[in-house]
Design a protein around this motif. Structure first.
Motif, PDB file in Angstrom:
ATOM      1  N   ARG A  10       0.756  -1.332  -0.039  1.00 40.53           N
ATOM      2  CA  ARG A  10       0.075   0.189  -0.225  1.00 40.53           C
ATOM      3  C   ARG A  10       0.929   1.247  -0.007  1.00 40.53           C
ATOM      4  O   ARG A  10       0.581   2.314  -0.649  1.00 40.53           O
ATOM      5  CB  ARG A  10      -0.823   0.028   1.225  1.00 40.53           C
ATOM      6  CG  ARG A  10      -1.929   0.995   1.320  1.00 40.53           C
ATOM      7  CD  ARG A  10      -2.654   0.794  -0.034  1.00 40.53           C
ATOM      8  NE  ARG A  10      -4.037   1.659   0.113  1.00 40.53           N
ATOM      9  CZ  ARG A  10      -4.753   2.027  -1.097  1.00 40.53           C
ATOM     10  NH1 ARG A  10      -4.482   1.723  -2.115  1.00 40.53           N
ATOM     11  NH2 ARG A  10      -6.019   2.758  -0.734  1.00 40.53           N
ATOM     12  N   ASP A  13       1.397   2.620  -3.471  1.00 41.30           N
ATOM     13  CA  ASP A  13       0.275   3.461  -4.066  1.00 41.30           C
ATOM     14  C   ASP A  13       0.495   4.795  -3.412  1.00 41.30           C
ATOM     15  O   ASP A  13      -0.021   5.767  -3.990  1.00 41.30           O
ATOM     16  CB  ASP A  13      -0.955   2.785  -3.717  1.00 41.30           C
ATOM     17  CG  ASP A  13      -1.226   1.253  -4.462  1.00 41.30           C
ATOM     18  OD1 ASP A  13      -0.540   1.175  -5.419  1.00 41.30           O
ATOM     19  OD2 ASP A  13      -1.991   0.621  -4.135  1.00 41.30           O
ATOM     20  N   ASP A 274      -6.464   3.466   4.663  1.00 43.00           N
ATOM     21  CA  ASP A 274      -7.871   3.079   4.184  1.00 43.00           C
ATOM     22  C   ASP A 274      -8.954   3.192   5.320  1.00 43.00           C
ATOM     23  O   ASP A 274     -10.285   2.952   4.910  1.00 43.00           O
ATOM     24  CB  ASP A 274      -7.851   1.410   3.754  1.00 43.00           C
ATOM     25  CG  ASP A 274      -6.872   1.448   2.415  1.00 43.00           C
ATOM     26  OD1 ASP A 274      -7.220   1.946   1.343  1.00 43.00           O
ATOM     27  OD2 ASP A 274      -5.986   0.454   2.676  1.00 43.00           O
ATOM     28  N   ARG A 281      -9.920   5.642  -1.053  1.00 44.37           N
ATOM     29  CA  ARG A 281     -10.695   5.611  -2.453  1.00 44.37           C
ATOM     30  C   ARG A 281     -10.002   6.612  -3.370  1.00 44.37           C
ATOM     31  O   ARG A 281      -9.637   6.534  -4.443  1.00 44.37           O
ATOM     32  CB  ARG A 281     -12.087   6.195  -2.126  1.00 44.37           C
ATOM     33  CG  ARG A 281     -12.580   4.995  -1.818  1.00 44.37           C
ATOM     34  CD  ARG A 281     -14.236   5.353  -1.626  1.00 44.37           C
ATOM     35  NE  ARG A 281     -15.079   4.222  -1.106  1.00 44.37           N
ATOM     36  CZ  ARG A 281     -16.127   3.618  -1.999  1.00 44.37           C
ATOM     37  NH1 ARG A 281     -16.064   3.995  -3.092  1.00 44.37           N
ATOM     38  NH2 ARG A 281     -16.755   2.527  -1.494  1.00 44.37           N
ATOM     39  N   ASP A 284      -6.584   5.227  -4.506  1.00 45.10           N
ATOM     40  CA  ASP A 284      -7.124   4.204  -5.531  1.00 45.10           C
ATOM     41  C   ASP A 284      -7.325   4.877  -6.958  1.00 45.10           C
ATOM     42  O   ASP A 284      -7.138   4.357  -7.896  1.00 45.10           O
ATOM     43  CB  ASP A 284      -8.166   3.288  -4.996  1.00 45.10           C
ATOM     44  CG  ASP A 284      -7.870   2.328  -3.952  1.00 45.10           C
ATOM     45  OD1 ASP A 284      -6.611   2.071  -3.743  1.00 45.10           O
ATOM     46  OD2 ASP A 284      -8.788   1.972  -3.388  1.00 45.10           O
ATOM     47  N   THR A 287      -4.063   6.335  -8.276  1.00 49.45           N
ATOM     48  CA  THR A 287      -3.430   4.927  -8.820  1.00 49.45           C
ATOM     49  C   THR A 287      -3.790   4.412 -10.183  1.00 49.45           C
ATOM     50  O   THR A 287      -3.006   4.096 -11.010  1.00 49.45           O
ATOM     51  CB  THR A 287      -3.303   3.991  -7.760  1.00 49.45           C
ATOM     52  OG1 THR A 287      -2.738   4.303  -6.419  1.00 49.45           O
ATOM     53  CG2 THR A 287      -2.429   2.821  -8.423  1.00 49.45           C
ATOM     54  N   GLY A 351     -12.077   3.635  -8.294  1.00 43.58           N
ATOM     55  CA  GLY A 351     -11.724   3.780  -7.009  1.00 43.58           C
ATOM     56  C   GLY A 351     -12.686   4.634  -6.218  1.00 43.58           C
ATOM     57  O   GLY A 351     -12.760   4.506  -5.253  1.00 43.58           O
TER      58      GLY A 351
END
Length: 722
Positions: A10, A13, A274, A281, A284, A287, A351
């Motif tokens: 993670r 990211d 998260d 989100r 995400d 990414t 995401g």
């Protein structure tokens, strides 16, 4: 049977998301300290290197390279289709011009070199700022292509391979190697040297070598690299950008190396991201849309500044909010290219919105697979090689880099007698005179703005061995008519007619050049104005005449939108005359006309975007007489020259004061009605202070607004200038 799913990294990211946001903020605000706070480009290359190394451990090299190119190039092609089409439409280009420049435009398809930001030779397009950040795409492409070889070398000689880019950037930074002499290949080598160590640290992270490095050793190496990089930046600032690490490759390489080493060695779990509502989100989303966000955020920033300018808002935070909204819109409109390239179902906001079940590949996925197969990539490589092989031989004729120092002055028809009387004394330092003679007509023709004589004035100027470079201004009916200019430059037909009228007038009259002084333009007009200047420069240069343009002065803080105007003009004209005066003007309250600290900041702003030798600094010879705001008098300031200001001071028995902060003279007095008034003006000593700025910045010269009634001793000051 239990399937073991590898733990998601993670922190990778999060690093990439933070780096991308930091890049956007830097391009929006230009804050140099951001490069020290978080060296985003080094982090992005390190993350990409780690992910590439992971792929090389699992799949054949060709498949890895093809897969990385497949993720990168289709989103770039979509941007290129939009931008190149826009350049053809907005800049008045043609399909023939595009075909004729295919060797350069091929880099919009395979960016082994920087894609061009114009479709007309000579540049000057609005798209140049959009193209500027694409150096990262070009550098990333070369890192991907070289990764199989780099991985082979890194596995055998990890330390020595890591040191190679650092040795190259150190050799370039200390002057042992001249990368500038290599041209475009030199840019690729510089990027490899600056960020190669970060890419290879990504390899070390993936192979586990960083985990085996003791934490104390990692901290010691990182601290040494960062300290050395910071020391180099402080002792070797960029001439144009100061301590911005992006412009000091050796400092950037060392500082980025240290930060990346610490981040990758630390590798925190980042599970808490998260658990924060919405934050996971957002990571995400960034990414999943990293390529689209990078490609489209700069066009969004440019448009945001234009919209804010039209709304009368200049705050960075306001432009940032608008740019964020426009960037989000761009991802919704163009982000599907990333899904298509990845051969996954198209999603609007991956995401951010919950994913719906989908099993079918998107339309076009098969075609993408063919393009990035062995046959497709071979064809792309063949096209690139053909562009190199068929390129015309470079012109080896040496070009003189040193331009002569020029001193010009404006001659106005409403004060013609005093102006002509000053010319004999001015002839020593002067090289050209710009009489303010012409105004555009509605149909693009030129008209005289005054009934004063032309031939006798031109004859007197030439008798002093001075060039005649008449000025064309859009000042008519008592105001700067920006709408007139907008119509003339916005219509290809009117623009062509206007360029022809100017070129024919210069040719028929035998002028040495033309000066353009079109003021009060909006940022939305800058692109068309750049095209106009490009066309006019080509027409005048064909006859051996030069083109100068008078542009407003402003600092990076208060007039950031001028960057686009400076860049467009500086690419095509012979002189960019920066009107570094009227800081206080007839419509403002009393104050200095050209305070020296403001002039310094304004010059620093313009030389960021215009070659120094093309920048000509404007010096004022005038001043204003204002009613004191506290006196209750109404009305604006009255324009006056040095001789007039001295006459007023003597008439009222006032002693001229000197402002140490502004480096300009001033005084106040009571008029015949008892109202207090303030006079700020320019004289020879104040001009000398600004002349030092021009000399220190190694500019191409200065110009004076204007001759007639000026301090007569200023010609002695100018005569001693470089």
């Amino acid at each position: 049977m239990t399937v073991v799913v590898p733990e998601r990294e993670r922190y990778i990211d999060v690093y990439r998301a933070v780096a991308l946001v930091r890049v956007m903020i830097y391009h929006l605000a230009g804050w140099a300290w951001l490069s020290i706070a978080f060296p985003a480009m080094g982090v992005m290359f390190a993350v990409a290197g780690s992910l590439t190394a992971r792929s090389l451990q699992r799949r054949p090299a060709f498949d890895v390279v093809a897969g990385r190119l497949r993720r990168l190039l289709p989103p770039l092609w979509l941007l290129g289709a939009v931008v190149v089409t826009g350049m053809i439409i907005v800049d008045g280009g043609s399909l023939g011009a595009v075909v004729g420049r295919w060797r350069e435009l091929i880099h919009w398809i395979v960016p082994v070199a920087d894609p061009p930001g114009d479709v007309a030779a000579g540049g000057g397009s609005w798209a140049e700022n959009i193209v500027a950040p694409l150096w990262y795409v070009r550098a990333y492409l070369w890192f991907v292509l070289l990764s199989p070889l780099l991985m082979w070398a890194f596995r055998r000689w990890p330390v020595r391979t890591l040191l190679v880019p650092l040795v190259v950037v150190a050799a370039a930074g200390t002057g042992l190697v001249d990368l500038e002499a290599l041209g475009a290949p030199g840019d690729a080598v510089r990027d490899f040297a600056t960020y190669g160590a970060c890419w290879l640290l990504g390899f070390a992270h993936r192979t586990g070598q960083l985990r085996r490095l003791p934490l104390a050793a990692a901290v010691a190496v990182a601290a040494a690299a960062m300290a050395t990089g910071l020391w180099w930046a402080l002792t070797h600032p960029s001439e144009d950008f100061g301590y911005d690490l992006n412009e000091i490759p050796l400092a950037q390489a060392l500082w980025s190396l240290g930060v990346v080493l610490l981040l990758l060695r630390w590798a925190p779990p980042m599970g808490g991201v998260d658990r924060v509502p919405g934050l996971g989100r957002l990571v995400d989303f960034i990414t999943a849309r990293a390529v689209t966000l990078y490609l489209w955020h700069n066009p969004a920033i440019d448009l945001a500044w234009v919209l804010c300018e039209r709304a009368g808002v200049s705050a960075v935070w306001a432009a940032g909010l608008v740019a964020a909204a426009l960037t989000l819109l761009a991802t919704m409109l163009f982000g599907w290219a990333e899904d298509l390239a990845a051969r996954r179902p198209v999603r609007l906001l991956p995401g951010l919105l919950r994913r719906r079940a989908a099993t079918r590949r998107p339309v076009g996925a098969r075609a993408i697979g063919l393009v990035f197969g062995r046959v497709g990539l071979t064809a792309l490589a063949a096209v690139v090689l053909a562009s190199w092989v068929t390129a015309p031989a470079a012109d080896r004729t040496p070009v003189a880099s040193d331009r002569p120092w020029t001193v010009s002055a404006y001659l106005v028809p409403w004060d013609l007698d005093r102006g002509l009387a000053s010319l004999p004394a001015a002839a020593g330092p002067l090289s050209a005179v710009s009489p303010v003679w012409y105004t555009p007509a509605d149909d693009g023709a030129l008209v005289r703005n005054d009934d004063s004589p032309v031939e006798p004035v031109a004859a007197r100027v030439r008798a002093l061995d001075l060039d005649v470079v008449p000025s064309i201004s859009n000042f008519r009916s008592g105001e700067w008519d920006a709408e007139l200019v907008r119509r003339l430059i916005g219509s290809p037909a009117l623009r062509s007619a206007h360029v022809s009228a100017i070129a024919e007038t210069a040719r028929d009259q035998g002028w040495d050049g033309i000066d353009i002084d079109y003021e009060a333009l909006e940022p939305a007009d800058y692109a068309a104005f750049g095209v106009f200047l490009n066309d006019l420069a080509a027409a005048l240069h064909a006859d051996g005449r030069r083109l100068t343009v008078a542009l407003p002065a402003g600092t990076a803080a208060d007039r950031p939108e001028l960057a686009r105007l400076y860049r467009l003009a500086g690419a095509v004209v012979d002189e960019v005359r920066v009107m570094a005066y009227d800081y206080a003007w007839e419509g403002s309250g009393p104050g200095p006309i050209a305070p020296v600290d403001w002039v310094e900041d304004a010059v620093a702003h313009v030389v960021t975007y215009v070659p120094r030798e093309r920048v000509v600094l404007g010096l004022a010879a005038h001043g204003y007489d204002w009613p004191d705001p506290g006196s209750g008098a109404e009305g604006g300031g009255q324009d006056l020259m040095y001789a007039d200001a001295i006459a007023v001071a003597e008439e009222h028995g006032r002693e001229v004061q000197w402002s140490n902060d502004a480096q300009t003279p001033w005084f106040s007095y009571a008029d015949d009605d008892g109202q207090v008034r303030a006079v700020w003006f320019e004289d020879a000593p104040s001009l000398a202070a600004k002349l030092e700025v021009a000399a220190e910045q190694r500019l191409g010269g200065v110009f004076l607004w204007r001759v007639g009634g000026e301090d007569p001793t200023l010609w002695d000051v100018l005569d001693d200038a470089p």
